[in-house]
Scaffold this active site. Structure first.
Site, PDB file in Angstrom:
ATOM      1  CE1 TYR A   1      -3.679   2.531   0.605  1.00  0.00           C
ATOM      2  CE2 TYR A   1      -2.416   3.270   2.505  1.00  0.00           C
ATOM      3  CZ  TYR A   1      -3.453   3.451   1.615  1.00  0.00           C
ATOM      4  OH  TYR A   1      -4.280   4.552   1.735  1.00  0.00           O
TER       5      TYR A   1
ATOM      6  CG  ASP B   1       5.614   3.936   0.893  1.00  0.00           C
ATOM      7  OD1 ASP B   1       5.890   4.658   1.871  1.00  0.00           O
ATOM      8  OD2 ASP B   1       4.439   3.702   0.532  1.00  0.00           O
TER       9      ASP B   1
ATOM     10  CE  LYS C   1       0.961   4.889   8.466  1.00  0.00           C
ATOM     11  NZ  LYS C   1       1.012   4.158   7.225  1.00  0.00           N
TER      12      LYS C   1
HETATM   13  C1  LIG Z   1       0.273   4.639   5.874  1.00  0.00           C
HETATM   14  C2  LIG Z   1       1.033   4.425   4.624  1.00  0.00           C
HETATM   15  C3  LIG Z   1       0.903   5.282   3.522  1.00  0.00           C
HETATM   16  C4  LIG Z   1      -0.120   6.379   3.457  1.00  0.00           C
HETATM   17  O1  LIG Z   1       0.103   7.362   4.391  1.00  0.00           O
HETATM   18  P1  LIG Z   1      -1.118   8.342   4.787  1.00  0.00           P
HETATM   19  O2  LIG Z   1      -0.500   9.318   5.719  1.00  0.00           O
HETATM   20  O3  LIG Z   1      -2.164   7.465   5.402  1.00  0.00           O
HETATM   21  O4  LIG Z   1      -1.601   8.964   3.523  1.00  0.00           O
HETATM   22  C5  LIG Z   1       1.725   5.082   2.436  1.00  0.00           C
HETATM   23  N1  LIG Z   1       2.614   4.083   2.419  1.00  0.00           N
HETATM   24  C6  LIG Z   1       2.759   3.236   3.449  1.00  0.00           C
HETATM   25  C7  LIG Z   1       3.791   2.154   3.381  1.00  0.00           C
HETATM   26  C8  LIG Z   1       1.958   3.361   4.573  1.00  0.00           C
HETATM   27  O5  LIG Z   1       2.078   2.486   5.577  1.00  0.00           O
END
Ligand SMILES: *Cc1c(COP(=O)(O)O)cnc(C)c1O
Length: 421
Positions: A139, A232, A260
């Site tokens: 994701y 990511d 995060k």
């Molecule tokens: C949470 C997450 C996102 C998206 O971040 P948001 O702040 O919710 O838009 C993208 N990539 C990874 C790996 C994530 O865990």
């Protein structure tokens, strides 16, 4: 007087501002949170829950950490947003680039979604190519290009693709299998791949570690093809180590996204990487991207105090590792004791208990988990005062504040595994 949940459902789709919060995968009404402190959530009903959601990994010390709250309060008192440069942004950028050396330059945005979408635009702009390669079950936020076989939230709701994503957009996204370099090599046609994006430790199909040689192979294949490698690390950054997964596995990507933990629980995120690439962002280059609240002074203060504390406490990741190991061992033993098939997969302070498969290497393995058994486990944990992520395809996250309650939490989870048997 109708309940808060009824009112929420009247006013917000599914009652929530982000789908997985609706407890669709596990049933029941989600608790409403009034406050949080250390390892605990307090609900509006007055229940205290040991929290392993940790705002989906954004919290690493504990809730309402005094240093972080103090930095936020002081920043807010100086004004909440200016739309002009601040010294804090420079200090924050110095801090991030020092901690994660592959990031030579960065730009701040407001969410992980924006970070990955911007990194992709830059990759396309810099290479003059359109195709994106991503992994099934990974994701990367909810921008159109990434909403193809995208893991947890979508897997839970059985929507592999979303309506509203144009066919043309989806057509430039190729999905391949995590931990399967052959599938990547087959998708790397010459001359049209802008980037390969990967969660270097997958966390959005449950925790799936990269097998030995997988990330090295991605580095090699992208270099050979002229495509960029994007890590990511929105979830893994400052979670699996002070330098994220790229430090843990010693691979330098071309671009990195952080979110995060990077903002200590405030809404901010980062994309960054090689100077020659980042220099192509406006206004120094032609690739456009902007943000009214980007580099927000409150989020910057929260992130800066968080990252500085991580730097000044080298034993933090040893404590998180030890707590993770303890939980992994106890949950694995409890599953065996109850004769349940499954596995606990962990990297540092993120772990997932999978009911069913004995090893999960990619989305194909994760997809067959026993969802009913997970629901019994989840509900059993909640009855015993432990808040797990409400989906079998999520990671649970350890915070430093869990140290004091780990025994209580582990015992509750062992009993919940008994409920699931
Ligand atoms: C949470 C997450 C996102 C998206 O971040 P948001 O702040 O919710 O838009 C993208 N990539 C990874 C790996 C994530 O865990």
């Amino acid at each position: 007087m109708s309940s808060a949940w009824d009112r929420a459902n009247e006013l917000m789709p599914g009652g929530v501002n982000s789908p997985v919060r609706a407890f669709g995968a596990v049933g029941g009404v989600p608790p409403f949170i009034a406050s949080a402190r250390g390892p605990y959530l307090r609900t509006t009903d007055g229940d205290e829950l040991i929290d392993f959601i940790a705002s989906w990994g954004a919290i690493v010390f504990g809730h309402a950490d005094p240093d972080v709250v103090d930095a936020i309060a002081k920043a807010a008192a100086r004004g909440t947003t200016y739309g002009l440069p601040t010294l804090g942004e420079v200090e924050f950028a110095e801090q991030v680039t020092t901690m994660v050396p592959s990031i030579q330059m960065l730009r701040m945005v407001n969410s992980g979604t924006e970070a990955t979408a911007s990194a992709l635009r830059l990759a396309r702009g810099a290479t003059g190519r359109d195709v994106l390669i991503k992994f099934e079950g990974c994701y990367h936020g909810h921008a159109d290009a990434f909403l193809v076989k995208a893991g947890s939230g979508l897997a839970t709701f059985g929507e592999p693709d979303s309506p509203g994503v144009p066919e043309g957009t989806a057509a430039t996204t190729r999905t391949v299998r995590f931990n399967d370099l052959d599938s990547v090599a087959a998708a790397m046609t010459p001359g049209d791949v802008a980037a390969v994006i990967v969660e270097p430790v997958a966390g959005n199909m449950g925790v799936v570690p990269p097998e030995s040689g997988f990330l090295e192979g991605l580095r090699r294949l992208t270099e050979r093809n002229g495509a960029l490698l994007i890590f990511d690390e929105v979830m893994t950054g400052f979670r699996v180590g002070p330098q994220g997964a790229q430090g843990r596995y010693n691979i330098d990507p071309d671009l990195t996204t952080l979110g995060k933990i990077v903002a200590g629980g405030m809404p901010a995120a980062v994309f960054g990487g090689r100077r020659d690439l980042m220099s192509q962002m406006a206004p120094s280059g032609p690739v456009y991207q902007a943000g009214t609240l980007a580099g927000n002074p409150i989020a910057v203060a929260s992130g800066l105090v968080t990252l500085r504390r991580i730097t000044s406490d080298p034993a933090l990741y040893d404590r998180l590792e030890a707590a993770g190991q303890e939980l992994e061992t106890r949950l694995t033993r409890a599953m065996r004791r109850h004769g349940i098939d499954g596995t606990v997969q962990r990297v540092g302070a993120m772990l997932t208990l999978f009911f069913g498969p004995t090893v999960v290497r990619s989305w194909d393995d994760a997809a067959v988990v026993d969802r009913e058994r997970f629901t019994r486990y989840f509900q059993g944990a909640l009855r015993r005062g432990v808040m797990l992520p409400p989906s079998p395809f999520e990671a649970m996250f350890l915070m430093d504040a869990h140290t004091d309650v780990l025994e209580t939490a582990a015992a509750a989870l062992e009993s919940a595994i008994g409920d699931a048997a």
